[in-house]
Design an enzyme around this catalytic site. Sequence first.
Site, PDB file in Angstrom:
ATOM      1  N   ARG A  15       0.805  -0.894   0.050  1.00 20.85           N
ATOM      2  CA  ARG A  15       0.273   0.270   0.133  1.00 20.85           C
ATOM      3  C   ARG A  15       0.711   1.286  -0.054  1.00 20.85           C
ATOM      4  O   ARG A  15       0.127   2.128  -0.213  1.00 20.85           O
ATOM      5  CB  ARG A  15      -1.295   0.048   1.433  1.00 20.85           C
ATOM      6  CG  ARG A  15      -2.452  -1.065   1.166  1.00 20.85           C
ATOM      7  CD  ARG A  15      -2.868  -1.225   1.820  1.00 20.85           C
ATOM      8  NE  ARG A  15      -3.036  -1.689   3.057  1.00 20.85           N
ATOM      9  CZ  ARG A  15      -2.872  -1.226   4.759  1.00 20.85           C
ATOM     10  NH1 ARG A  15      -3.933  -0.114   5.180  1.00 20.85           N
ATOM     11  NH2 ARG A  15      -2.554  -2.480   5.111  1.00 20.85           N
ATOM     12  N   THR A  78       2.866 -14.240  10.859  1.00 15.22           N
ATOM     13  CA  THR A  78       3.923 -13.414  11.799  1.00 15.22           C
ATOM     14  C   THR A  78       4.000 -14.562  12.706  1.00 15.22           C
ATOM     15  O   THR A  78       4.846 -14.445  12.758  1.00 15.22           O
ATOM     16  CB  THR A  78       2.309 -12.574  12.403  1.00 15.22           C
ATOM     17  OG1 THR A  78       2.112 -12.756  13.079  1.00 15.22           O
ATOM     18  CG2 THR A  78       2.310 -10.933  12.080  1.00 15.22           C
ATOM     19  N   LYS A 350      33.096  24.685   1.193  1.00 14.07           N
ATOM     20  CA  LYS A 350      32.752  23.157   1.172  1.00 14.07           C
ATOM     21  C   LYS A 350      34.145  22.786   1.240  1.00 14.07           C
ATOM     22  O   LYS A 350      34.934  23.556   0.847  1.00 14.07           O
ATOM     23  CB  LYS A 350      32.618  22.907   0.185  1.00 14.07           C
ATOM     24  CG  LYS A 350      33.632  21.345  -0.939  1.00 14.07           C
ATOM     25  CD  LYS A 350      34.192  21.394  -1.278  1.00 14.07           C
ATOM     26  CE  LYS A 350      34.755  19.340  -1.996  1.00 14.07           C
ATOM     27  NZ  LYS A 350      36.190  19.524  -1.990  1.00 14.07           N
TER      28      LYS A 350
END
Length: 459
Positions: A15, A78, A350
């Site tokens: 889903r 399960t 950086k």
Amino acid sequence: MKAAAIVLAAGAGTRMKSKKPKVVHEVLGKPLVRWVVDAAHVAGVERIVSVVGHERAQVEPLVAGDTTIVEQPERRGTADAVAVCRDALADFDGSLVVLSGDCPLITSDTIRRLVEMREQADAAVVVLTMEMDDPFGYGRIVRDDEGQVERIVEQKDATQAEASLTECNSGFYCFDARALFDALGQVDDNNAQGEFYLTDVLAICRAAGRPVLALPASDVAECLGVNSRLQLAEATKFAQRRINRAHLVAGVTMTDPDQVWIGPEVVLEQDVELLPQTFLMGTTRVGEDSLIGPNSRLTDTVVGRGCTVDETVAVEAVLDDGATCGPRAYLRPGAHLCEGAKAGTHVEIKKSTVGKGSKVPHLSYIGDTTIGEDVNIGAGSITCNYDGKHKFATVIGDGAFIGSDTMMVAPVSIGAGSIVGAGSTITKDVAPDALALTRSEQREIAGWAAAKRAKQTAE
């Protein structure tokens, strides 16, 4: 606390409509399964077994190192997911907590309470339950005439009377490990889904004469599972409010807590102020009296005391006490602003150190650079650190002044106290206290512009 845990993380989560397994999706920058594993660690669980299956290559790196990984080859329910852990826990005898890897809001306190309740009653199992206004889709807790837990019935297998029950199974349990694995051999798949239900173990243990208990959840949100993008958003909102509330109580100011997102590992000291649209993620730490935001995102970044970080993105950066950054600045990994340093508007830094009291105020890029103390970098200046294949370093000494629109082509060193004229392209080292500039001679042709306009008009 002598306890072990099994974290169920083998499901696909169809889903979610994603190429990623659901437990890999994140709440506040942290994968769902890590929320559960970390809660078990904080609760004091000694051993954790993670059950993986669907797209295990994505899940395994998230739980490797601090858990034992077991694969469930086929997703048959399960009970089957727990049964595959039998060998990994063959030498364990004690409280075994079973946790759902897609429920990120479970707390360590609730896990401890499950274990304590089981051990005090010497129960075969304690199930965490929740009262639901709309219980559809959840397993129902069926109690006997004396109010004791009798069994759990799944939605698809429930009678009309059972479906009307509102006490539901959360999917969290604490078992007597021996009782659990003994009972698993009696579980069958004779149900509407043709799966092996872990919930059947409760009725089996009860029939064997062992106590089966329920622990009502103190907060139903803890049991919220994530099976869709909508539920992911709901879990994120619950986590956001829980975390923000804790920081507010501890002395952090938020103009609008609903517009501040803070990861679970973030550390904030007292009197930090967070303005709207601020995101603090990963292992970010912010010192007292610092102001962050608005519109700022800091990840794995350390901010000292008394700093101001305005409209800034910072990743793996360090700001020492009194540093300022922004608005609209970008601090990339390795950027370090020392005490009182400044990275200003539209500045990108950086893998560079900006020394104590030094400033990069406007429109500049600084990469692979070491800037000393009390240096001023003029607007539009760039350290040209990349030749298309390799990165090179720039060093700027204490007290140097770099004029606007200066290109410093690395590798290059600019000495302490030197001055670089605006508009220069520096390709060679500059000595301390020297003036360096590279400009072509300015020329002026009198009347040229007027003559051009006249020509254009005639045409």
